[in-house]
Scaffold this motif. Structure first.
Motif, short mmCIF file in Angstrom:
data_model
loop_
_atom_site.label_atom_id
_atom_site.label_comp_id
_atom_site.label_asym_id
_atom_site.label_seq_id
_atom_site.Cartn_x
_atom_site.Cartn_y
_atom_site.Cartn_z
N ARG A 1 -36.93 -3.59 -35.00
CA ARG A 1 -37.88 -2.56 -34.57
C ARG A 1 -39.32 -3.07 -34.71
O ARG A 1 -39.68 -3.67 -35.72
CB ARG A 1 -37.69 -1.32 -35.44
N ILE A 2 -40.11 -2.78 -33.70
CA ILE A 2 -41.52 -3.17 -33.77
C ILE A 2 -42.28 -2.04 -34.44
O ILE A 2 -42.05 -0.86 -34.13
CB ILE A 2 -42.08 -3.46 -32.36
N LEU B 1 -51.64 -3.96 -30.17
CA LEU B 1 -50.43 -3.33 -29.60
C LEU B 1 -50.69 -2.81 -28.19
O LEU B 1 -49.88 -3.01 -27.28
CB LEU B 1 -49.99 -2.16 -30.50
N MET C 1 -49.02 -3.91 -24.77
CA MET C 1 -48.34 -2.92 -23.91
C MET C 1 -48.73 -3.10 -22.45
O MET C 1 -47.95 -2.84 -21.54
CB MET C 1 -48.72 -1.50 -24.33
N HIS D 1 -38.06 4.51 -28.42
CA HIS D 1 -37.09 4.00 -29.38
C HIS D 1 -37.75 3.64 -30.72
O HIS D 1 -37.33 4.09 -31.78
CB HIS D 1 -36.37 2.77 -28.81
N ASP D 2 -38.79 2.82 -30.65
CA ASP D 2 -39.35 2.28 -31.90
C ASP D 2 -40.40 3.20 -32.53
O ASP D 2 -40.64 3.11 -33.73
CB ASP D 2 -39.95 0.90 -31.65
N ALA E 1 -38.81 -5.68 -23.82
CA ALA E 1 -40.09 -5.14 -24.30
C ALA E 1 -40.41 -5.69 -25.68
O ALA E 1 -41.53 -6.14 -25.94
CB ALA E 1 -40.03 -3.62 -24.32
N ARG E 2 -39.41 -5.68 -26.56
CA ARG E 2 -39.66 -6.16 -27.92
C ARG E 2 -40.03 -7.64 -27.91
O ARG E 2 -40.95 -8.06 -28.63
CB ARG E 2 -38.41 -5.97 -28.77
N LEU F 1 -43.60 -7.97 -26.56
CA LEU F 1 -44.59 -7.47 -27.51
C LEU F 1 -44.72 -8.40 -28.71
O LEU F 1 -45.83 -8.73 -29.13
CB LEU F 1 -44.19 -6.06 -28.00
N ARG F 2 -43.58 -8.83 -29.22
CA ARG F 2 -43.61 -9.70 -30.41
C ARG F 2 -44.34 -11.00 -30.09
O ARG F 2 -45.16 -11.46 -30.88
CB ARG F 2 -42.18 -9.96 -30.88
#
Lengths: 117, 186
Positions: free
Chosen positions: A5-6, B120, B124, B138-139, B166-167, B170-171
């Motif tokens: 999870r971010i 962030l 995005m 979700h997160d 997406a994760r 983003l990461r």
């Protein structure tokens, strides 16, 4: 807990719990207001007919109260002799008695009735 | 303790004029509405405004929600439409979304958190709208893939795929790599 999870908690609008609770309450109140049906002017006026009718009834009852409580309107007790002033009753009494009333009696009977009114 | 009423039950109670149910419905759906608005607008303050307005609008039109159990999906559509309208209005005003400015709103005195927000939001920007919605729901909201799938009208498998991409993107951005490197890296 999902380890992948971010952490997006910095974007969480409810971090300030007190402020968020206030926002929730405000939105719910606005939502409730938005759901209230918007009534037209005639509909709003029509909505007042019940209270208006109740008010008129109360005023009428108040106006009649002194008349209802006055001695003239009380119910005679059993055996009490009451002067008959109704022309119909007078005429009936004369008929039963085979009496022929004089002009003065007729006028008195009618006059007493008118005076009552 | 009685079980939490379902969203469908809450919707029916709000329709019947239950104010407490209205507050419960707002408490349950305002944050997801914000997440969807944020996915479109990438501006927390604007997203909050749109989420609030969307819920008020949803209450006003609640009788049009034909399937109370699917209120979340119905609300998502309202939020998306209103967010797109808001984005057009913002663009028409000639005010492009300034990520740094948007990130700074409401976090005075918290420089580190503000910087993280800015990163962030910048990350995005690199995501298409649907993966953005999926990762936020979700997160941030903790929704399951089943809930996301029902609300966004995608399959659960699709939701998982969007979340994965997406994760990763983003990461990679948060760690300083470019999205191209990230997408080719795994």
């Amino acid at each position: 807990m999902d380890p992948d999870r971010i952490d997006l908690s910095s974007l969480d609008p409810s971090r300030d719990a007190r402020r968020w609770e206030e926002v929730v309450r405000q939105v719910a109140a606005r939502g409730a207001t938005a759901r209230r049906p918007r009534r037209t002017v005639p509909a709003q006026l029509a909505g007042w007919w019940r209270p208006a009718l109740a008010l008129v009834a109360a005023v009428a009852a108040a106006a009649w109260l002194p008349v209802l409580l006055s001695p003239a309107s009380r119910v005679p007790a059993a055996g009490e002799v009451v002067a008959v002033s109704d022309p119909v009753l007078s005429a009936a009494a004369w008929t039963v008695a085979g009496q022929s009333p004089g002009t003065a009696q007729i006028i008195a009977s009618m006059g007493a009735t008118n005076a009552d009114r | 303790m009685p079980p939490e009423p379902s969203t469908g039950e809450l919707v029916l109670r709000v329709r019947a004029g239950d104010r407490a149910a209205g507050e419960a419905l707002v408490r349950r759906h305002l944050r997801p509405a914000y997440a969807v608005a944020l996915a479109v607008l990438r501006n927390p303050a604007e997203a909050e405004d749109v989420a609030q307005e969307s819920l008020v609008h949803a209450f006003e039109r609640l009788d049009d929600c034909r399937e109370p159990d699917r209120f979340a999906g119905w609300l998502v559509r309202i939020v998306r439409n209103r967010s797109l309208d808001a984005a057009l209005r913002i663009r028409a005003r000639g005010k492009a979304v300034d990520v740094a400015e948007a990130a700074a709103v409401g976090v005075a005195g918290d420089a580190e958190r503000s910087a993280l927000r800015a990163r962030l939001l910048a990350a995005m920007e690199r995501l298409p709208p649907v993966p953005r919605e999926v990762v936020l729901l979700h997160d941030l909201e903790g929704w399951t893939h089943a809930e996301i799938g029902a609300a966004l009208e995608i399959s659960e498998v699709n939701s998982r795929q969007h979340l994965f991409v997406a994760r990763r993107t983003l990461r990679a951005w948060l760690e300083g790599a470019s999205p191209e490197e990230a997408s080719h890296g795994s």
